[in-house]
Structure formats: C-alpha cells, structure tokens
Design a protein around this motif. Structure first.
Motif: not given
Length: 224
Positions: A68, A71, A180, A182, A203-205, A207, A213-216
C-alpha cells in the motif's frame, strides 16, 4: 539486531507466506521488492512485541501496509531529499526508500524506541539513502526543507499542514496518504490551504494491486 537477521541477495524463491499477489507486488514495488519482503519479515517477527503493528494488522501486513505504501512512489520527484514525517514502523518511508534508491530520505519520528527500530531496519536492509531523525517535525522548521514530504496516518490534513508545510521547499509537495474521507479532509482544510497560499491540491486514487482497493494520496503543491 539479531545476527541471524540478514538481508539475502537475489531473493526470488521461498518467499514467506505473508507475501501475496506476488507478481503484482513485484510490479508495484519494483527494485524495492526484495528489501520490502525482508522488511515484512522483520515486522512479522518483531512488530507486535515492539508496539509497531497491532495483532489484527499482521494478517494483512503485506497488502494493507507494505505494498500500500508504494502508492506514493509515482508522485515523488526524480531527485532530491524527501522527508517522511511520523515514520513509526517505517511506513511509507522504508518502502519508498527501497523503491527509490536515487532519492535521499529523512525519517522523522519523535519516539526513541521507534527511531531505534528504524535504525535497525535501515542497517538490516542496507539502505544507504536513509537517515533517521528523532525529532518532531516542528523542530526542523527553518533548518530543513525537502522536495517532498510524505505522511501516513499522522493527523488530519489541516493539522498536518501546520506541522509539515515549512518543510516543503518552493516547488515541492506534501504527499499525504489518506482514507476514504480524503476529499472531505481537503475541504475541511480549505482555510488553512488559503492561508498558506498553497498551489494545486489533487486527490489521487491509486489501485496499487489492480484489485479495486483504492489508496488515496493527497498531493498539495507549494508554489515555486
């Protein structure tokens, strides 16, 4: 450091059982994959007993915490010095330093026992691009600036900006890993962002493993 804990060269086979999604993880972590596997082994062996990782986090240590952290890597510059504020167990700082050996990293952490851990990990992984600072971020105001400042689960964005903004050099950026909410944090920090005369905010999403499963990552630029 336990003398049996030694980073092996050319780690390809016999991966520990906690390493999942191997091919996607290799792609995500790039050159840092072997060191990140070793980092994971150290956390599994010592993280809970040293108060770095909770027992509920161990089963998802690899994907939720180590991979994670990758990212952030795509938003780092090609060269320069990066600060990771509130490094704790070494997330994302150790992961990013493994992935980007051409960058210098300062891991900034106020707790002595966590700094001792970070220094042990740096030594075990042979990371010659890392220095550990036992400091509050605010203690470095006026003496250090960085092309990028990273932070993961440290504080709400408005508070994080107060702590880190003086560390971001003109033209640099704050890269904050968020959950979530963010976008809501960005909105809540709008007054602070205006006061600081910050540049663009994105704000970058991300994967990381391509599994939905998104990381911001909140990227706040400082005007040059």
């Amino acid at each position: 450091m336990d003398p049996s804990v030694v980073l092996t060269d050319g780690l390809t086979d016999g991966l520990p059982s906690f390493v999942t999604d191997v091919e996607r993880s290799r792609e995500a972590l790039g050159v840092g994959f072997p060191q990140c596997v070793r980092f994971g082994e150290l956390l599994v062996a010592h993280g809970e007993e040293r108060g770095l990782i909770g027992p509920r986090e161990l089963p998802r240590l690899w994907t939720r915490h180590i991979v994670n952290s990758a990212a952030v890597a795509r938003y780092l510059p090609a060269t320069g010095l990066v600060a990771d504020v509130g490094s704790g167990a070494g997330l994302p700082g150790i992961v990013l330093a493994s992935m980007r050996p051409g960058l210098g990293f300062h891991l900034i952490e106020p707790m002595e026992r966590r700094c001792a851990w970070l220094r042990e990990v740096v030594d075990a992984l042979g990371l010659d691009n890392v220095e550990v600072y036992q400091r509050q971020a605010q203690e470095l105001h006026g003496s250090q600036q960085y092309v990028a400042v990273t932070a993961r689960a440290v504080a709400a964005l408005d508070k994080l900006l107060r702590w880190t903004w003086p560390l971001v050099e003109p033209g640099g950026a704050l890269l904050a890993m968020k959950g979530q909410r963010a976008a809501e944090e960005v909105e809540a920090a709008s007054a602070a962002l205006r006061k600081l005369k910050a540049g663009s905010v994105e704000v970058h999403e991300v994967d990381v493993l391509g599994d939905g499963d998104l990381t911001r990552v909140v990227e706040v630029h400082r005007k040059g």
